[in-house]
Scaffold this active site. Sequence first.
Site, PDB file in Angstrom:
ATOM      1  N   HIS A 267     -17.013   2.603  36.870  1.00 43.82           N
ATOM      2  CA  HIS A 267     -18.018   1.669  36.363  1.00 43.82           C
ATOM      3  C   HIS A 267     -19.194   1.599  37.339  1.00 43.82           C
ATOM      4  CE1 HIS A 267     -19.640  -1.218  33.641  1.00 43.82           C
ATOM      5  NE2 HIS A 267     -18.614  -0.995  32.856  1.00 43.82           N
ATOM      6  N   GLY A 268     -20.312   2.123  36.878  1.00 42.66           N
ATOM      7  CA  GLY A 268     -21.526   2.075  37.692  1.00 42.66           C
ATOM      8  C   GLY A 268     -21.549   3.069  38.840  1.00 42.66           C
TER       9      GLY A 268
ATOM     10  N   ARG B 298     -13.783   1.961  20.597  1.00 41.18           N
ATOM     11  CA  ARG B 298     -13.920   0.507  20.492  1.00 41.18           C
ATOM     12  C   ARG B 298     -13.545   0.030  19.097  1.00 41.18           C
ATOM     13  NH1 ARG B 298     -17.338  -1.371  25.037  1.00 41.18           N
ATOM     14  NH2 ARG B 298     -17.110  -3.415  24.125  1.00 41.18           N
TER      15      ARG B 298
ATOM     16  N   GLU C  89      -7.155   1.432  37.452  1.00 36.08           N
ATOM     17  CA  GLU C  89      -8.535   1.886  37.634  1.00 36.08           C
ATOM     18  C   GLU C  89      -9.300   0.714  38.218  1.00 36.08           C
ATOM     19  OE1 GLU C  89     -10.623   3.873  34.399  1.00 36.08           O
ATOM     20  OE2 GLU C  89     -12.544   3.232  35.270  1.00 36.08           O
TER      21      GLU C  89
ATOM     22  N   ARG D  12     -28.542   7.588  14.851  1.00 38.84           N
ATOM     23  CA  ARG D  12     -29.099   8.147  13.613  1.00 38.84           C
ATOM     24  C   ARG D  12     -28.028   8.423  12.570  1.00 38.84           C
ATOM     25  NH1 ARG D  12     -34.400  10.250  14.188  1.00 38.84           N
ATOM     26  NH2 ARG D  12     -34.151  10.853  12.015  1.00 38.84           N
TER      27      ARG D  12
ATOM     28  N   GLY E 270     -19.517   7.762  33.510  1.00 38.21           N
ATOM     29  CA  GLY E 270     -20.208   8.013  32.261  1.00 38.21           C
ATOM     30  C   GLY E 270     -21.710   7.968  32.428  1.00 38.21           C
ATOM     31  N   HIS E 271     -22.242   6.745  32.526  1.00 41.68           N
ATOM     32  CA  HIS E 271     -23.690   6.542  32.413  1.00 41.68           C
ATOM     33  C   HIS E 271     -24.532   7.451  33.327  1.00 41.68           C
ATOM     34  CE1 HIS E 271     -27.333   4.344  31.364  1.00 41.68           C
ATOM     35  NE2 HIS E 271     -27.658   4.527  32.633  1.00 41.68           N
TER      36      HIS E 271
ATOM     37  N   GLU F  86      -9.694   5.236  26.602  1.00 45.59           N
ATOM     38  CA  GLU F  86      -9.861   3.817  26.940  1.00 45.59           C
ATOM     39  C   GLU F  86      -9.681   3.019  25.671  1.00 45.59           C
ATOM     40  OE1 GLU F  86     -13.500   2.604  28.777  1.00 45.59           O
ATOM     41  OE2 GLU F  86     -13.372   4.238  30.206  1.00 45.59           O
TER      42      GLU F  86
ATOM     43  N   ARG G 128     -18.606   1.537  17.709  1.00 46.16           N
ATOM     44  CA  ARG G 128     -20.058   1.637  17.869  1.00 46.16           C
ATOM     45  C   ARG G 128     -20.496   2.997  18.418  1.00 46.16           C
ATOM     46  NH1 ARG G 128     -21.106  -2.214  23.118  1.00 46.16           N
ATOM     47  NH2 ARG G 128     -19.923  -3.694  21.885  1.00 46.16           N
ATOM     48  N   HIS G 129     -19.617   3.691  19.110  1.00 45.15           N
ATOM     49  CA  HIS G 129     -20.004   5.047  19.555  1.00 45.15           C
ATOM     50  C   HIS G 129     -18.929   6.072  19.189  1.00 45.15           C
ATOM     51  CE1 HIS G 129     -17.823   3.535  23.032  1.00 45.15           C
ATOM     52  NE2 HIS G 129     -18.848   2.887  23.548  1.00 45.15           N
TER      53      HIS G 129
ATOM     54  N   THR H 149     -21.346  -3.042  27.667  1.00 49.47           N
ATOM     55  CA  THR H 149     -20.317  -2.144  28.160  1.00 49.47           C
ATOM     56  C   THR H 149     -19.181  -3.020  28.664  1.00 49.47           C
ATOM     57  OG1 THR H 149     -19.826  -0.353  29.734  1.00 49.47           O
ATOM     58  CG2 THR H 149     -21.410  -2.015  30.449  1.00 49.47           C
ATOM     59  N   THR H 150     -18.049  -2.412  29.032  1.00 50.98           N
ATOM     60  CA  THR H 150     -16.909  -3.201  29.494  1.00 50.98           C
ATOM     61  C   THR H 150     -17.351  -4.035  30.702  1.00 50.98           C
ATOM     62  OG1 THR H 150     -15.600  -1.292  28.870  1.00 50.98           O
ATOM     63  CG2 THR H 150     -14.463  -3.051  30.047  1.00 50.98           C
TER      64      THR H 150
ATOM     65  N   ASN I 261     -16.928  10.450  31.181  1.00 48.40           N
ATOM     66  CA  ASN I 261     -16.915   9.608  29.978  1.00 48.40           C
ATOM     67  C   ASN I 261     -18.097  10.029  29.090  1.00 48.40           C
ATOM     68  OD1 ASN I 261     -17.674   7.455  28.212  1.00 48.40           O
ATOM     69  ND2 ASN I 261     -16.300   6.102  29.317  1.00 48.40           N
TER      70      ASN I 261
ATOM     71  N   ASP J  87     -18.926   8.758  26.065  1.00 48.93           N
ATOM     72  CA  ASP J  87     -19.286   7.751  25.046  1.00 48.93           C
ATOM     73  C   ASP J  87     -20.783   7.756  24.723  1.00 48.93           C
ATOM     74  OD1 ASP J  87     -16.671   6.953  25.230  1.00 48.93           O
ATOM     75  OD2 ASP J  87     -17.078   5.012  26.154  1.00 48.93           O
ATOM     76  N   HIS J  88     -21.613   7.896  25.781  1.00 49.56           N
ATOM     77  CA  HIS J  88     -23.059   7.800  25.555  1.00 49.56           C
ATOM     78  C   HIS J  88     -23.581   8.904  24.634  1.00 49.56           C
ATOM     79  CE1 HIS J  88     -23.438   4.497  28.122  1.00 49.56           C
ATOM     80  NE2 HIS J  88     -24.279   4.941  29.040  1.00 49.56           N
TER      81      HIS J  88
ATOM     82  N   HIS K 182     -13.913   5.904  24.994  1.00 48.70           N
ATOM     83  CA  HIS K 182     -13.482   4.541  24.666  1.00 48.70           C
ATOM     84  C   HIS K 182     -13.643   4.365  23.159  1.00 48.70           C
ATOM     85  CE1 HIS K 182     -14.000  -0.074  25.557  1.00 48.70           C
ATOM     86  NE2 HIS K 182     -13.060   0.172  24.674  1.00 48.70           N
TER      87      HIS K 182
HETATM   88  N1  PXP Z   1     -14.198   3.064  33.409  1.00 54.06           N
HETATM   89  C1  PXP Z   1     -14.109   2.166  32.403  1.00 54.06           C
HETATM   90  C2  PXP Z   1     -12.808   1.479  32.202  1.00 54.06           C
HETATM   91  C3  PXP Z   1     -15.207   1.901  31.564  1.00 54.06           C
HETATM   92  O1  PXP Z   1     -15.091   1.007  30.558  1.00 54.06           O
HETATM   93  C4  PXP Z   1     -16.407   2.608  31.763  1.00 54.06           C
HETATM   94  C5  PXP Z   1     -17.567   2.361  30.849  1.00 54.06           C
HETATM   95  O2  PXP Z   1     -17.328   2.940  29.618  1.00 54.06           O
HETATM   96  C6  PXP Z   1     -16.456   3.543  32.814  1.00 54.06           C
HETATM   97  C7  PXP Z   1     -15.344   3.737  33.628  1.00 54.06           C
HETATM   98  C8  PXP Z   1     -17.687   4.347  33.079  1.00 54.06           C
HETATM   99  O3  PXP Z   1     -18.694   3.495  33.539  1.00 54.06           O
HETATM  100  P1  PXP Z   1     -20.162   4.053  33.676  1.00 54.06           P
HETATM  101  O4  PXP Z   1     -20.617   4.446  32.311  1.00 54.06           O
HETATM  102  O5  PXP Z   1     -20.932   2.927  34.258  1.00 54.06           O
HETATM  103  O6  PXP Z   1     -20.088   5.259  34.598  1.00 54.06           O
END
Ligand code: PXP
Length: 237
Positions: free
Chosen positions: A191-192, A45, A151, A18, A213-214, A70, A49-50, A100-101, A7, A9-10, A43
């Site tokens: 997620h996480g 949104r 998921e 900026r 992602g993160h 997403e 925002r990103h 975040t979601t 992911n 997005d970040h 994602h």
């Molecule tokens: N899956 C979904 C559905 C999400 O919304 C996110 C966050 O954007 C992720 C996975 C990835 O989560 P993380 O950034 O914590 O790895």
Amino acid sequence: MPRLAINVDHVATVRQARLAPEPDPVAAAMFAELAGAHGIVVHLREDRRHIQDRDVAVLRKTVKTKLNLEMAATAEMVEIARKIKPDVATLVPEKRQELTTEGGLDVAVFESSLQGTVEALHGSGIAVSLFIDPDAKHIKAARRLEADYVELHTGAFAEAKSFADRQEQFERLVTAARLAKKLELGVHAGHGVDYLNILWLKNITEIEEYSIGHSIIARAVLVGMDRAVREMLQLIG
Ligand code: PXP
């Protein structure tokens, strides 16, 4: 070996801080694919925002693996998805105020209103994944909706503060993954997920794909995308 979808997005979050042209999530996606990632996730949104509409359109042309969009189950997003045609659309709940979601989609409650969205996406040849908490009621509803994937939300597991809680959340994921597989749903998880807790999750052999992602982007900032992706691939494999 499970697939690894990154992911990005970040990367867009840094760019939007900026309102600059860089860093470009499209470039990040290319580096992730070159390092061996099996898919790219973004994602789009409602508040943009990103990730921006342009990112999704360009990624559709440049991603060589699979593009997973997403999105909230809104008319606007369905229209965009049907135009762009990602390989997979992952339906997520969306709140403007969240960082975040936060939770999974309440498929059990919103089953009938999701029906049209799933059908519209399928009608455009887009596979559908539903982001859900690891509960049997959501998995059964996903089956009834003829989703292609669920998921499983790994957030409660990833954020568990004690060993006992982590173990309990892990067992929930195991049970949910088994049920989903039994009902012939593809199983994604995300997620996480990070470089430590993946060592637990990889024992759940029903999980076919991780969406991360993160942790990977955070590591990539310091060591580079190539190394960050390769290190995660090594742990998963
Ligand atoms: N899956 C979904 C559905 C999400 O919304 C996110 C966050 O954007 C992720 C996975 C990835 O989560 P993380 O950034 O914590 O790895």
